[in-house]
Design a protein around this motif. Structure first.
Motif, PDB file in Angstrom:
ATOM      1  N   GLU A 165      52.167 -81.568  16.387  1.00 46.87           N
ATOM      2  CA  GLU A 165      51.732 -80.807  17.567  1.00 46.87           C
ATOM      3  C   GLU A 165      50.673 -79.780  17.184  1.00 46.87           C
ATOM      4  O   GLU A 165      49.708 -79.557  17.935  1.00 46.87           O
ATOM      5  N   ALA A 166      50.823 -79.167  16.022  1.00 45.13           N
ATOM      6  CA  ALA A 166      49.851 -78.166  15.574  1.00 45.13           C
ATOM      7  C   ALA A 166      48.491 -78.806  15.301  1.00 45.13           C
ATOM      8  O   ALA A 166      47.446 -78.190  15.570  1.00 45.13           O
ATOM      9  N   ASN A 167      48.484 -80.025  14.780  1.00 39.68           N
ATOM     10  CA  ASN A 167      47.217 -80.737  14.606  1.00 39.68           C
ATOM     11  C   ASN A 167      46.500 -80.894  15.938  1.00 39.68           C
ATOM     12  O   ASN A 167      45.276 -80.754  16.022  1.00 39.68           O
ATOM     13  N   GLU A 168      47.262 -81.171  16.982  1.00 35.66           N
ATOM     14  CA  GLU A 168      46.679 -81.317  18.315  1.00 35.66           C
ATOM     15  C   GLU A 168      46.223 -79.968  18.861  1.00 35.66           C
ATOM     16  O   GLU A 168      45.143 -79.854  19.463  1.00 35.66           O
ATOM     17  N   GLN A 169      47.027 -78.933  18.628  1.00 33.34           N
ATOM     18  CA  GLN A 169      46.678 -77.602  19.126  1.00 33.34           C
ATOM     19  C   GLN A 169      45.439 -77.042  18.443  1.00 33.34           C
ATOM     20  O   GLN A 169      44.725 -76.216  19.016  1.00 33.34           O
ATOM     21  N   ALA A 170      45.169 -77.498  17.228  1.00 30.89           N
ATOM     22  CA  ALA A 170      44.002 -77.003  16.496  1.00 30.89           C
ATOM     23  C   ALA A 170      42.698 -77.356  17.195  1.00 30.89           C
ATOM     24  O   ALA A 170      41.675 -76.688  16.979  1.00 30.89           O
ATOM     25  N   ILE A 178      55.695 -76.205   7.550  1.00 26.54           N
ATOM     26  CA  ILE A 178      55.778 -75.036   8.429  1.00 26.54           C
ATOM     27  C   ILE A 178      54.546 -74.173   8.291  1.00 26.54           C
ATOM     28  O   ILE A 178      53.926 -73.770   9.284  1.00 26.54           O
ATOM     29  N   TYR A 179      54.123 -73.875   7.055  1.00 24.13           N
ATOM     30  CA  TYR A 179      52.972 -72.983   6.990  1.00 24.13           C
ATOM     31  C   TYR A 179      51.666 -73.677   7.332  1.00 24.13           C
ATOM     32  O   TYR A 179      50.758 -73.041   7.867  1.00 24.13           O
ATOM     33  N   ASN A 180      51.570 -74.986   7.127  1.00 22.21           N
ATOM     34  CA  ASN A 180      50.390 -75.697   7.610  1.00 22.21           C
ATOM     35  C   ASN A 180      50.357 -75.727   9.141  1.00 22.21           C
ATOM     36  O   ASN A 180      49.291 -75.620   9.751  1.00 22.21           O
ATOM     37  N   ALA A 181      51.520 -75.873   9.764  1.00 25.48           N
ATOM     38  CA  ALA A 181      51.584 -75.879  11.224  1.00 25.48           C
ATOM     39  C   ALA A 181      51.124 -74.541  11.800  1.00 25.48           C
ATOM     40  O   ALA A 181      50.357 -74.501  12.768  1.00 25.48           O
ATOM     41  N   ILE A 182      51.582 -73.452  11.197  1.00 24.82           N
ATOM     42  CA  ILE A 182      51.166 -72.129  11.668  1.00 24.82           C
ATOM     43  C   ILE A 182      49.669 -71.941  11.455  1.00 24.82           C
ATOM     44  O   ILE A 182      48.952 -71.427  12.336  1.00 24.82           O
ATOM     45  N   SER A 183      49.166 -72.352  10.308  1.00 24.19           N
ATOM     46  CA  SER A 183      47.744 -72.197  10.023  1.00 24.19           C
ATOM     47  C   SER A 183      46.893 -72.975  11.022  1.00 24.19           C
ATOM     48  O   SER A 183      45.885 -72.473  11.537  1.00 24.19           O
ATOM     49  N   LEU A 184      47.284 -74.195  11.329  1.00 16.09           N
ATOM     50  CA  LEU A 184      46.536 -75.018  12.276  1.00 16.09           C
ATOM     51  C   LEU A 184      46.618 -74.463  13.694  1.00 16.09           C
ATOM     52  O   LEU A 184      45.607 -74.388  14.402  1.00 16.09           O
ATOM     53  N   LYS A 185      47.806 -74.093  14.122  1.00  7.98           N
ATOM     54  CA  LYS A 185      47.988 -73.625  15.495  1.00  7.98           C
ATOM     55  C   LYS A 185      47.189 -72.359  15.773  1.00  7.98           C
ATOM     56  O   LYS A 185      46.572 -72.218  16.839  1.00  7.98           O
ATOM     57  N   TYR A 186      47.171 -71.446  14.805  1.00 13.09           N
ATOM     58  CA  TYR A 186      46.516 -70.160  15.021  1.00 13.09           C
ATOM     59  C   TYR A 186      45.146 -70.060  14.357  1.00 13.09           C
ATOM     60  O   TYR A 186      44.446 -69.054  14.541  1.00 13.09           O
TER      61      TYR A 186
END
Length: 241
Positions: A47-52, A109-117
């Protein structure tokens, strides 16, 4: 007592920067995370990849604002040729249609946060440090064994890096981690770091830090011992009493 210290040489370059810090303890080892939770974390990463995508308004990576500010930041200190902010490397994969894949729950987890924000995020094994954990401009020659390499690659004079009394921890600010302090599947205690050089995005930094803490608690059963924002007015944080 052990501290995180952002030295004056850092603030001279980036007086308006802010650094989010989490000190977490009691992390589950990767093989202790349930299959259900590991799948949930992998889903968060997808999901974070998409949010990026919302941060990528141009097909030229350097023209995107969240990357441009870091390209300018890296021009203010000595770097290795080709060194880039960690978040640029993640966003470039999204831009090229090659989403960041699942590795282990903690890294996901930290890659997801980095991508999302669209903020650089890193983590180090807290138990690996010798002396204080510092961010500043170095005179060069700090020992550094990069992840995935066999030979020492010491810092350059004028380079901005994270280091302790043993040597460099992460080179060119947030470009590349070393083997000595890298988080592993079995790391129990960690310091997690998130950087922001754009004051307009300090709200994003606060939100990202809170979400990061919640995910570490939920999926890795971590105890968040410290949660702080380091800035020029508050350049030090006790990380171990």
């Amino acid at each position: 007592m052990q501290k995180f210290i952002a030295e004056e040489s850092f603030w001279e370059l980036f007086p308006d920067a802010a650094i989010g810090i989490l000190v977490v303890r009691g992390l589950k080892a990767a093989d202790q995370v349930s299959a259900e939770d590991a799948a949930a974390v992998a889903r968060l990463l997808r999901e974070a990849n998409e949010q990026a995508d919302k941060h990528l308004t141009s097909n030229t990576i350097s023209e995107n604002e969240v990357v441009r500010v870091w390209r300018e930041a890296f021009q203010k200190f000595k770097t290795k040729k080709g060194a880039r902010c960690s978040v640029e490397n993640l966003l470039k994969r999204v831009l090229k249609g090659n989403p960041v894949g699942s590795i282990t729950p903690s890294v996901d987890i930290y890659n997801a946060i980095s991508l999302k924000y669209a903020l650089p995020v890193g983590g180090e094994d807290l138990d690996s440090f010798v002396g204080d954990f510092r961010l500043g401009v170095t005179e060069g020659g700090d020992a550094f064994l990069p992840i995935g390499e066999d030979g020492d690659d010491p810092t350059l004079p004028g380079e901005l890096c994270y280091r302790d009394d043993e040597g460099a921890v992460c080179r060119c600010w947030n470009w590349r981690d070393g083997q000595r302090s890298a988080l592993t599947d079995n790391s129990a205690n960690a310091i997690l770091v998130m950087e922001c050089v754009d004051p307009a995005r300090f709200g994003d930094l606060e939100a990202a830090l809170d979400e990061f803490a919640n995910l570490m608690e939920r999926y890795l059963s971590a105890t968040v011992e410290r949660r702080a924002i380091v800035d020029r007015a508050h350049p030090e944080l006790v990380i171990v009493d």
